[in-house]
Design an enzyme around this catalytic site. Structure first.
Site, mmCIF file in Angstrom:
data_model
loop_
_atom_site.group_PDB
_atom_site.id
_atom_site.type_symbol
_atom_site.label_atom_id
_atom_site.label_comp_id
_atom_site.label_asym_id
_atom_site.label_seq_id
_atom_site.Cartn_x
_atom_site.Cartn_y
_atom_site.Cartn_z
ATOM 1 C CE LYS A 34 -2.850 -8.341 -6.229
ATOM 2 N NZ LYS A 34 -1.612 -9.426 -6.439
ATOM 3 C CB CYS A 35 -3.205 -5.784 2.721
ATOM 4 S SG CYS A 35 -3.374 -4.501 4.127
ATOM 5 N N GLY A 36 -0.278 -4.831 3.270
ATOM 6 C CA GLY A 36 0.833 -5.094 4.317
ATOM 7 C C GLY A 36 0.486 -6.216 5.444
ATOM 8 C CB THR A 38 -1.425 -10.146 2.785
ATOM 9 O OG1 THR A 38 -2.298 -9.117 2.276
ATOM 10 C CG2 THR A 38 -1.870 -11.489 2.139
#
Length: 158
Positions: A34-36, A38
């Site tokens: 759930k990371c930018g 990803t």
């Protein structure tokens, strides 16, 4: 102690030693779902597909230490990576990359390839460590380094 002396549980809970990857070029990455960054899973899978027959192995290590961007369990992480990005490279059980409970592999990687201004700390998800066929950590790339920019350094080691 060299990199091949470390082991970790894979995403299915099986103990694996890095010795099984001896003679391969490794790209070791701390990941998050759930990371930018990803979407880099897509580029990492592309690198793996392109170079696996020449000796590259990408190893993904989920981590929930940065804004809790990988909160789910291993089976959910594996399903997410497969369903959304077609990840076929080896994924491992969630670990810590900083602090008192840092996984020993990442303690070693950070010592061998320091970050910005000589810092050992992993600053964010998708920090990448490149390891040559002899098990030497040869480079560390920051999270914003897109996988496609790693083609030349990987090819140099293959």
């Amino acid at each position: 102690m060299g990199i091949y002396e470390y082991s970790a549980k894979d995403i299915k809970g099986q103990d694996r030693t890095l010795e099984e990857f001896a003679g391969k070029v490794l790209l070791i990455v701390n990941t998050a779902s759930k990371c930018g960054f990803t979407p880099q899973f897509e580029g990492l899978e592309e690198l793996y597909d392109t170079y696996k027959d020449k000796g590259l192995i990408v190893l993904g290590f989920p981590c929930n230490q940065f804004l809790k961007q990988d909160p789910k369990g291993d089976s959910d992480i594996a399903e997410f990576c497969q369903k959304n990005y077609g990840v076929s490279f080896p994924m491992f059980s969630k670990i810590d990359v900083n602090g008192e409970s840092t996984h020993p592999l990442f303690a070693y990687l950070k010592k061998e390839a320091k970050g910005l201004l000589g810092s050992e700390a992993v600053k964010w998800n998708f920090t990448k460590f490149l390891v040559d066929r002899e098990g030497n950590v040869v480079n560390r790339f920051p999270p914003n380094t897109e996988p496609k920019k790693l083609k030349a350094p990987i090819e140099a080691l293959l």
